[in-house]
Design a protein around this motif. Structure first.
Motif, PDB file in Angstrom:
ATOM      1  N   LYS A  30       0.835  -1.195   0.000  1.00 50.81           N
ATOM      2  CA  LYS A  30       0.000   0.000   0.000  1.00 50.81           C
ATOM      3  C   LYS A  30       0.871   1.247   0.000  1.00 50.81           C
ATOM      4  O   LYS A  30       1.910   1.295   0.650  1.00 50.81           O
ATOM      5  N   VAL A  31       0.435   2.255  -0.728  1.00 54.83           N
ATOM      6  CA  VAL A  31       1.124   3.548  -0.732  1.00 54.83           C
ATOM      7  C   VAL A  31       0.318   4.506   0.134  1.00 54.83           C
ATOM      8  O   VAL A  31      -0.803   4.874  -0.210  1.00 54.83           O
ATOM      9  N   TYR A  32       0.899   4.891   1.262  1.00 51.27           N
ATOM     10  CA  TYR A  32       0.216   5.811   2.169  1.00 51.27           C
ATOM     11  C   TYR A  32       0.498   7.268   1.799  1.00 51.27           C
ATOM     12  O   TYR A  32      -0.347   8.137   1.969  1.00 51.27           O
ATOM     13  N   TYR A  33       1.728   7.513   1.325  1.00 51.77           N
ATOM     14  CA  TYR A  33       2.126   8.852   0.900  1.00 51.77           C
ATOM     15  C   TYR A  33       3.367   8.748   0.028  1.00 51.77           C
ATOM     16  O   TYR A  33       4.131   7.777   0.119  1.00 51.77           O
ATOM     17  N   ARG A  34       3.536   9.735  -0.839  1.00 49.07           N
ATOM     18  CA  ARG A  34       4.692   9.785  -1.732  1.00 49.07           C
ATOM     19  C   ARG A  34       5.407  11.115  -1.579  1.00 49.07           C
ATOM     20  O   ARG A  34       4.788  12.129  -1.306  1.00 49.07           O
ATOM     21  N   ASP A  35       6.725  11.099  -1.798  1.00 48.08           N
ATOM     22  CA  ASP A  35       7.541  12.322  -1.770  1.00 48.08           C
ATOM     23  C   ASP A  35       7.382  13.077  -0.449  1.00 48.08           C
ATOM     24  O   ASP A  35       7.392  14.310  -0.411  1.00 48.08           O
ATOM     25  N   LYS A  36       7.229  12.336   0.616  1.00 46.22           N
ATOM     26  CA  LYS A  36       7.145  12.882   1.968  1.00 46.22           C
ATOM     27  C   LYS A  36       7.839  11.909   2.915  1.00 46.22           C
ATOM     28  O   LYS A  36       8.018  10.731   2.579  1.00 46.22           O
ATOM     29  N   VAL A  37       8.207  12.408   4.083  1.00 45.82           N
ATOM     30  CA  VAL A  37       8.885  11.553   5.066  1.00 45.82           C
ATOM     31  C   VAL A  37       8.356  11.838   6.467  1.00 45.82           C
ATOM     32  O   VAL A  37       8.289  12.995   6.889  1.00 45.82           O
ATOM     33  N   ILE A  38       7.992  10.779   7.169  1.00 47.94           N
ATOM     34  CA  ILE A  38       7.665  10.879   8.589  1.00 47.94           C
ATOM     35  C   ILE A  38       8.944  10.661   9.389  1.00 47.94           C
ATOM     36  O   ILE A  38       9.695   9.721   9.120  1.00 47.94           O
ATOM     37  N   VAL A  39       9.204  11.533  10.362  1.00 49.96           N
ATOM     38  CA  VAL A  39      10.361  11.384  11.251  1.00 49.96           C
ATOM     39  C   VAL A  39       9.845  11.105  12.658  1.00 49.96           C
ATOM     40  O   VAL A  39       9.076  11.886  13.215  1.00 49.96           O
ATOM     41  N   MET A 270       2.230   5.390  24.124  1.00 49.57           N
ATOM     42  CA  MET A 270       2.152   5.071  22.702  1.00 49.57           C
ATOM     43  C   MET A 270       1.976   3.562  22.509  1.00 49.57           C
ATOM     44  O   MET A 270       2.927   2.826  22.210  1.00 49.57           O
ATOM     45  N   THR A 271       0.746   3.099  22.695  1.00 48.40           N
ATOM     46  CA  THR A 271       0.424   1.691  22.470  1.00 48.40           C
ATOM     47  C   THR A 271       0.505   1.373  20.979  1.00 48.40           C
ATOM     48  O   THR A 271       0.651   2.277  20.146  1.00 48.40           O
ATOM     49  N   ALA A 272       0.378   0.099  20.664  1.00 49.51           N
ATOM     50  CA  ALA A 272       0.415  -0.305  19.250  1.00 49.51           C
ATOM     51  C   ALA A 272      -0.689   0.399  18.457  1.00 49.51           C
ATOM     52  O   ALA A 272      -0.442   0.921  17.367  1.00 49.51           O
ATOM     53  N   ASN A 273      -1.881   0.431  19.003  1.00 48.32           N
ATOM     54  CA  ASN A 273      -2.994   1.075  18.298  1.00 48.32           C
ATOM     55  C   ASN A 273      -2.765   2.572  18.122  1.00 48.32           C
ATOM     56  O   ASN A 273      -3.030   3.139  17.056  1.00 48.32           O
ATOM     57  N   LYS A 274      -2.265   3.228  19.167  1.00 49.76           N
ATOM     58  CA  LYS A 274      -2.016   4.662  19.085  1.00 49.76           C
ATOM     59  C   LYS A 274      -0.868   4.969  18.123  1.00 49.76           C
ATOM     60  O   LYS A 274      -0.871   6.010  17.465  1.00 49.76           O
ATOM     61  N   PHE A 275       0.097   4.072  18.049  1.00 44.88           N
ATOM     62  CA  PHE A 275       1.199   4.251  17.109  1.00 44.88           C
ATOM     63  C   PHE A 275       0.677   4.209  15.677  1.00 44.88           C
ATOM     64  O   PHE A 275       1.028   5.050  14.844  1.00 44.88           O
ATOM     65  N   VAL A 276      -0.179   3.244  15.397  1.00 46.06           N
ATOM     66  CA  VAL A 276      -0.778   3.146  14.059  1.00 46.06           C
ATOM     67  C   VAL A 276      -1.622   4.383  13.768  1.00 46.06           C
ATOM     68  O   VAL A 276      -1.571   4.949  12.662  1.00 46.06           O
ATOM     69  N   GLU A 277      -2.390   4.830  14.742  1.00 47.95           N
ATOM     70  CA  GLU A 277      -3.216   6.037  14.573  1.00 47.95           C
ATOM     71  C   GLU A 277      -2.355   7.263  14.306  1.00 47.95           C
ATOM     72  O   GLU A 277      -2.703   8.121  13.481  1.00 47.95           O
ATOM     73  N   LEU A 278      -1.222   7.357  15.003  1.00 42.29           N
ATOM     74  CA  LEU A 278      -0.307   8.485  14.807  1.00 42.29           C
ATOM     75  C   LEU A 278       0.196   8.529  13.373  1.00 42.29           C
ATOM     76  O   LEU A 278       0.213   9.593  12.730  1.00 42.29           O
ATOM     77  N   LEU A 279       0.599   7.387  12.842  1.00 47.98           N
ATOM     78  CA  LEU A 279       1.077   7.324  11.465  1.00 47.98           C
ATOM     79  C   LEU A 279      -0.052   7.601  10.474  1.00 47.98           C
ATOM     80  O   LEU A 279       0.129   8.343   9.498  1.00 47.98           O
ATOM     81  N   ASN A 280      -1.204   7.013  10.728  1.00 51.40           N
ATOM     82  CA  ASN A 280      -2.344   7.163   9.810  1.00 51.40           C
ATOM     83  C   ASN A 280      -2.752   8.630   9.636  1.00 51.40           C
ATOM     84  O   ASN A 280      -3.257   9.026   8.585  1.00 51.40           O
ATOM     85  N   LYS A 281      -2.530   9.416  10.685  1.00 51.69           N
ATOM     86  CA  LYS A 281      -2.914  10.820  10.658  1.00 51.69           C
ATOM     87  C   LYS A 281      -2.242  11.571   9.510  1.00 51.69           C
ATOM     88  O   LYS A 281      -2.779  12.569   9.012  1.00 51.69           O
ATOM     89  N   TYR A 282      -1.085  11.083   9.059  1.00 47.89           N
ATOM     90  CA  TYR A 282      -0.325  11.798   8.039  1.00 47.89           C
ATOM     91  C   TYR A 282      -0.350  11.098   6.676  1.00 47.89           C
ATOM     92  O   TYR A 282       0.434  11.428   5.779  1.00 47.89           O
ATOM     93  N   HIS A 283      -1.249  10.148   6.530  1.00 45.65           N
ATOM     94  CA  HIS A 283      -1.433   9.526   5.225  1.00 45.65           C
ATOM     95  C   HIS A 283      -2.190  10.471   4.299  1.00 45.65           C
ATOM     96  O   HIS A 283      -2.989  11.288   4.754  1.00 45.65           O
ATOM     97  N   ASP A 284      -1.957  10.343   3.011  1.00 45.58           N
ATOM     98  CA  ASP A 284      -2.673  11.155   2.025  1.00 45.58           C
ATOM     99  C   ASP A 284      -4.155  10.776   1.996  1.00 45.58           C
ATOM    100  O   ASP A 284      -4.515   9.628   2.263  1.00 45.58           O
TER     101      ASP A 284
END
Length: 284
Positions: A30-39, A270-284
């Motif tokens: 799956k492509v969540y985002y392109r030409d961007k970087v999460i740090v 930062m539980t597993a679910n919250k970690f996934v939610e944190l990343l998902n927040k910045y998906h396109d």
């Protein structure tokens, strides 16, 4: 008749089997985002969690989730080229960073990243690695050299300005050493702007020099202690050759800016679910 059925079956397999195979592979990428970087930002790993300290199990879960969900961890060199030179990055790119220079990066963090062929970057407080004058063990320069050979990198978190200092005579008001004119007890006054610039220049120059001496660093990169910075501090750093500045502002990074957003994943909450939610927040 049998020959005709066989040929029809063969044609069916040739036409549809490759499509199904490609479809299955695409489905898993799956492509969540392109030409961007999460740090991502972490600090310390220990069995006893508190504040900015998380357990090895929690950090390991984060790394496993990055791997299983199709994120691509890239090196600081690749991120540097992306931010400042327009270099390419893979889809779903992630950079893993640690602050403060704790030895737990080596004893826990690196081993857990190794499981998935990942590397990270650590922002070091120079004096703590030079003198080991703090309670919690810090990385040695020998440790850093060994880890650099494996693809990890180490950069500036100031030499000795990761602290707060009094800003007035009473001492009730304090602020980060990097961004404030501090109260000088011996002189009974707040330092002048000239004294402030000289003080932070000496510290930052010392740290950049130590990184070059010990690790042969080519790029000047800093993470601001407490995320605190101002125009003066940034200009001093630029004059010293530092060109990439890591903040603690949340966000996802695009090319072209010299300031870096980071997501704080290094908390016991930062539980597993919250970690996934944190990343998902910045998906396109």
């Amino acid at each position: 008749m049998k020959a005709r059925i066989f040929l029809l079956g063969l044609v069916f397999l040739l036409c549809f089997a490759p499509v199904n195979e490609v479809s299955a592979k695409t489905k898993n990428k799956k492509v969540y985002y392109r030409d961007k970087v999460i740090v991502l930002m972490y600090h310390h790993i220990d069995a006893v969690e508190s504040g900015a300290t998380i357990s090895p199990a929690r950090f390991g879960t984060h790394m496993k989730l990055l791997h299983e969900r199709g994120y691509n961890v890239i090196s600081m060199d690749q991120f540097y080229d992306f931010k400042l030179k327009g270099g390419d990055v893979p889809d779903n790119a992630v950079v893993i960073t640690f602050d403060d220079g704790y030895d737990s990066y080596r004893t826990y963090g690196v081993k857990l990243m190794d499981k998935y062929n990942m590397v990270g970057t650590h922002f070091i407080i120079g004096q703590s690695s030079d003198l080991h004058n703090v309670k919690t063990a810090h990385l040695t320069w020998d440790d850093m050299r060994d880890l650099k050979e494996k693809g990890h990198s180490f950069y500036n978190h100031t030499y000795n300005m990761h602290n707060y200092a009094p800003l007035d005579k009473s001492g009730n008001k304090t602020g980060p050493l990097l961004t404030n004119r501090i109260y000088i007890k011996e002189k009974g006054r707040v330092e002048t702007q000239k004294e402030y610039v000289e003080r932070i220049t000496e510290d930052l120059a010392t740290m950049e020099q130590r990184l070059k001496e010990e690790l042969n660093n080519e790029h000047g990169i800093i993470a601001f202690p407490y995320g605190a910075y101002n125009a003066t501090a940034k200009q001093v750093l630029k004059d010293l050759g530092v060109s990439l500045f890591f903040t603690i502002k949340p966000g996802i990074n695009k090319a072209g800016s010299d300031e870096v957003y980071r997501l704080n994943a290094g908390t016991p909450k930062m539980t597993a679910n919250k970690f996934v939610e944190l990343l998902n927040k910045y998906h396109d």
